[in-house]
Design an enzyme around this catalytic site. Structure first.
Site, PDB file in Angstrom:
ATOM      1  N   TRP A  84      42.719  20.374  19.761  1.00  0.00           N
ATOM      2  CA  TRP A  84      42.209  19.302  19.170  1.00  0.00           C
ATOM      3  C   TRP A  84      42.854  18.364  18.128  1.00  0.00           C
ATOM      4  O   TRP A  84      43.398  19.066  17.103  1.00  0.00           O
ATOM      5  CB  TRP A  84      40.876  19.891  18.360  1.00  0.00           C
ATOM      6  CG  TRP A  84      39.765  18.728  17.835  1.00  0.00           C
ATOM      7  CD1 TRP A  84      38.851  18.072  18.668  1.00  0.00           C
ATOM      8  CD2 TRP A  84      40.028  18.407  16.444  1.00  0.00           C
ATOM      9  NE1 TRP A  84      38.350  17.280  17.630  1.00  0.00           N
ATOM     10  CE2 TRP A  84      38.837  17.328  16.493  1.00  0.00           C
ATOM     11  CE3 TRP A  84      40.594  18.575  15.427  1.00  0.00           C
ATOM     12  CZ2 TRP A  84      38.455  16.697  15.096  1.00  0.00           C
ATOM     13  CZ3 TRP A  84      40.195  18.092  14.074  1.00  0.00           C
ATOM     14  CH2 TRP A  84      39.072  17.123  14.065  1.00  0.00           C
ATOM     15  N   ASN A 110      48.640  26.383  16.094  1.00  0.00           N
ATOM     16  CA  ASN A 110      47.409  25.512  15.486  1.00  0.00           C
ATOM     17  C   ASN A 110      47.652  25.485  14.077  1.00  0.00           C
ATOM     18  O   ASN A 110      48.284  26.279  13.603  1.00  0.00           O
ATOM     19  CB  ASN A 110      46.081  26.638  15.625  1.00  0.00           C
ATOM     20  CG  ASN A 110      45.027  26.275  14.741  1.00  0.00           C
ATOM     21  OD1 ASN A 110      45.010  25.111  14.506  1.00  0.00           O
ATOM     22  ND2 ASN A 110      44.338  27.264  14.310  1.00  0.00           N
ATOM     23  N   LYS A 499      22.208  16.595  12.334  1.00  0.00           N
ATOM     24  CA  LYS A 499      22.491  16.967  13.550  1.00  0.00           C
ATOM     25  C   LYS A 499      22.264  15.790  14.598  1.00  0.00           C
ATOM     26  O   LYS A 499      23.070  16.081  15.732  1.00  0.00           O
ATOM     27  CB  LYS A 499      21.106  18.042  13.791  1.00  0.00           C
ATOM     28  CG  LYS A 499      21.419  19.378  13.299  1.00  0.00           C
ATOM     29  CD  LYS A 499      22.447  20.586  13.904  1.00  0.00           C
ATOM     30  CE  LYS A 499      23.566  20.381  13.464  1.00  0.00           C
ATOM     31  NZ  LYS A 499      23.966  21.183  12.304  1.00  0.00           N
TER      32      LYS A 499
HETATM   33  C1  F6R Z   1      27.548  20.598  11.682  1.00  0.00           C
HETATM   34  C2  F6R Z   1      28.711  21.437  11.332  1.00  0.00           C
HETATM   35  C3  F6R Z   1      29.591  21.179  10.281  1.00  0.00           C
HETATM   36  C4  F6R Z   1      30.155  22.607   9.293  1.00  0.00           C
HETATM   37  C5  F6R Z   1      31.280  22.165   8.571  1.00  0.00           C
HETATM   38  C6  F6R Z   1      31.571  23.448   7.714  1.00  0.00           C
HETATM   39  O1  F6R Z   1      26.724  21.164  12.443  1.00  0.00           O
HETATM   40  O2  F6R Z   1      28.741  22.259  11.935  1.00  0.00           O
HETATM   41  O3  F6R Z   1      29.104  20.171   9.314  1.00  0.00           O
HETATM   42  O4  F6R Z   1      29.028  23.174   8.699  1.00  0.00           O
HETATM   43  O5  F6R Z   1      32.537  21.727   8.879  1.00  0.00           O
HETATM   44  O6  F6R Z   1      32.168  24.551   8.556  1.00  0.00           O
HETATM   45  P1  F6R Z   1      32.314  25.808   8.176  1.00  0.00           P
HETATM   46  O7  F6R Z   1      31.033  26.395   7.752  1.00  0.00           O
HETATM   47  O8  F6R Z   1      32.811  26.679   8.917  1.00  0.00           O
HETATM   48  O9  F6R Z   1      33.017  25.862   6.602  1.00  0.00           O
END
Ligand code: F6R
Length: 626
Positions: A84, A110, A499
């Protein structure tokens, strides 16, 4: 413009099976980490490396491989990558693995090699011609040079150590060399890597999901470590080559947790798994009448001394953090500030020994949150991590950890981990209240009992799925959707809007309903869908009546009102063009049920518009750069 590699899925295998099958299966399970391009590399049986790469989804690579001479890909060791990227085109040429000029070394990566421009210039000066625009390719050439001559000549592990010492930035690198068959060497700094330990076979991956089908025995790697795997085992060293003891662990979920289980999309399965995710988050965290964290490297006295809490997180995790404020301030009487992790360290927040920074992250590897944690620690604040990924970087760098145990979340949009984070926030609030004596143990027990009833309430809420899906199809052609909430309903409104934006690519905004009259009401036009999260008529009568007035105001201006309200809320019925009923629960717990219809709504609108809800465009599951 150079092409930088951001968040990727990495798999390496050495064993007795056909590596291509193992690697492709693993990549499929990691595709949520990136899906711009994919590639594999393995020994070709003639002293060289067979490499295939393709831009786009993994299926493109599979298509390309299917049309090939199968004998090139029969090796029993190999590696692969899904990528990505945010800069440069996701082309075949920029896809991993990357090789040195002689085609002997292959590398997947990565992260970002921050000093790659200098390294690239150095390589070009010495006559190396670059075949891609990536930072990764520099690593392949550097390893080849280190292997060819000098103190590390003929030693792959030592060559990788030497190169890792020169790299700046965040990286997981997997390296193979045609002259050292059946061996893969990996280096890790601030980017995920786990070892899977099998019987006569070993694995490397960004995430255990890649090898869980074959083994649940895993080893977590620390910062700045190098691991070498072959058929017989694994060996871990630091970047200087000194042996280090790595920490083994057993993965506590199985393959079925990472499969779609009859659903079209992982996200839909994960929405349905929410009751179980909450049960697992609660399990083991209330023992002998008290809240227990998973890891605690701070004393009870440290907890008692906390006089200020900052919650830092991104995206959906941030929305869960907004809810932590309501609970912690209410239960513990400590001021709580909730801050986007990406903003936190740049404004010089006032932190000290008695500040607790709660870092919430599903992946535990989000760079913004990790950097916020690091900043907090340099200011001597205590850090408590709420995380869904065992052994990830953020929990490793924290003083205390509460794992959400929601199981793997493959859909890029967070669903079950959001509910699990809310639950975990409340557990942390209760732990603090208990330590500081602002709640008696019987009160803590009562709050926990209410939390323990939530999986059932969420189960009941899932019975609205069909109604919400029908509504989603009706709303699929809308230009925009607004979401309104008050008190704990406000973060839910923000989450509902996020969402919808990320899945359906539709304009969506969440507002505190009281703010409407200060501007956003100008957006209301005929038939604009407005989703309203209604406070409880019994629990929050005043807020309920204010929200009724807000609904009247928007309905009078032509909005189509979609109301999420407690069962038996007859007062709101006349103002709801569509009424979605949720079970009545305690005020702080309402987000655990009111969020569910909003998740389903976003997923269904996205599906009706023809989008892949597991892999929304431009997004990746974890964002390991700022
Ligand atoms: C939205 C989503 C993102 C994550 C954000 C933080 O559906 O998944 O907004 O919540 O990128 O990610 P984490 O929780 O892995 O730090």
């Amino acid at each position: 413009m150079a092409t930088l590699t951001r968040v990727c899925g990495i798999v390496g295998y050495v064993g007795h099976r056909q590596a291509l099958d193992v690697v492709l299966d693993g990549l499929r399970r990691l595709e949520y980490r990136g899906y711009d391009s994919a590639g594999v590399a393995m020994l070709d049986g003639a002293g060289g490396l067979a490499v295939e790469r393709a831009a786009g989804a993994l299926s493109n690579l599979e298509g390309k491989l299917a049309g090939q001479d199968g004998s090139r890909f029969t090796a029993t060791s190999g590696m692969g990558h899904t990528r990505w990227a945010t800069h440069g085109a996701p082309t075949d040429r920029n896809a991993h693995p990357h090789r040195d000029a002689a085609g002997k070394v292959a590398v997947v990566h990565n992260g970002i090699i921050e000093n790659f421009a200098a390294l690239r210039a150095e390589l070009e000066t010495s006559g190396v011609e670059m075949a891609s625009e990536t930072d990764t390719e520099t690593a392949a050439h550097l390893v080849a040079a280190a292997y060819a001559s000098g103190p590390t000549a003929g030693e792959l592990t030592a060559s990788v150590c030497a190169v890792a010492r020169r790299l700046e930035g965040a990286f997981t690198l997997l390296v193979t060399h045609a002259d050292e068959p059946d061996k893969i060497v990996a280096a890790r700094r601030s980017s995920p890597l786990v070892v899977g330990v099998g019987d006569g076979e070993n694995f490397l991956a960004s995430d255990v999901a890649a090898f869980i089908e074959h083994t649940r025995d895993a080893v977590e790697l620390g910062q700045d470590q190098v691991v070498t795997i072959d058929r017989g085992g694994y060996r871990v060293t630091d970047f200087d080559g000194a042996e280090v003891q790595a920490k083994p662990f057993t993965v506590d979920w199985d393959l079925s947790a990472a499969e779609k289980g009859g659903h079209d999309y992982f996200m839909l399965k994960e929405i349905e798994e929410q009751p179980e995710a909450l049960e697992n988050t609660l399990r083991g965290h209330f023992v002998n009448g008290g809240i227990v964290l998973d890891e605690q490297r701070m004393t009870e006295q440290d907890l008692r001394d906390i006089d200020k809490v900052f919650v830092v997180a991104c995206g959906t995790a941030y929305h869960s953090g907004l809810l932590a404020k309501y609970a912690i301030e209410h239960w513990c009487r400590i001021p709580v500030e909730v801050e986007l992790a990406s903003e936190f360290r740049y404004r010089d927040p006032v932190l000290g020994r008695d500040t607790l920074v709660v870092a919430i992250s599903q992946s535990g590897e989000t760079a913004d949150t990790l950097e916020a944690v690091r900043h907090a620690r340099t200011q001597r604040a205590r850090v408590l991590a709420i995380c869904n990924t065992n052994g990830a970087q953020i929990p490793r760098e924290s003083d205390a950890v509460l794992y959400t145990h929601a199981g793997p979340e493959i859909g890029v949009a967070a669903t079950k981990t959001f509910l699990a984070q809310i639950t975990a926030n409340y557990l942390v609030g209760l732990a603090l209240a208990q330590a500081r004596g602002t709640k008696y143990s019987d009160e803590v027990a009562r709050e926990f009992e209410e939390l323990a009833a939530m999986p059932q309430a969420v189960r009941q809420t899932l019975s609205t799925v069909d109604q919400v899906r029908t509504l989603g199809r009706e709303l699929a052609d809308s230009k925009a959707v607004l979401f309104l909430g008050r008190h704990v309903g406000y973060p839910v409104a923000l989450e509902g809007a996020l969402k919808l934006k990320e899945l359906a690519y539709m304009h969506a905004e969440g507002f505190a309903a009281g703010e409407l009259k200060h501007g956003p009401i100008a957006l209301i036009e005929d038939r604009l869908p407005v989703v309203v999260v209604m406070p409880s008529a019994k629990g929050r009568a005043l807020l309920h009546s204010k929200m009724l007035s807000n609904i009247r105001e928007i309905q009078a201006r032509g909005a189509r009102t979609v109301v999420i309200a407690e069962e038996g809320d007859e007062a709101v019925r006349p103002f709801a063009d569509e009424l979605i009923e949720i079970p009545a629960v305690a005020t702080l717990l309402q987000p655990l049920v009111s969020t569910v219809p909003l998740q389903v709504l976003a997923a269904e609108i996205a599906r009706a518009r023809g989008y892949d809800v597991d892999k929304p465009r431009n997004l990746a599951k974890s964002v390991t750069v700022e």
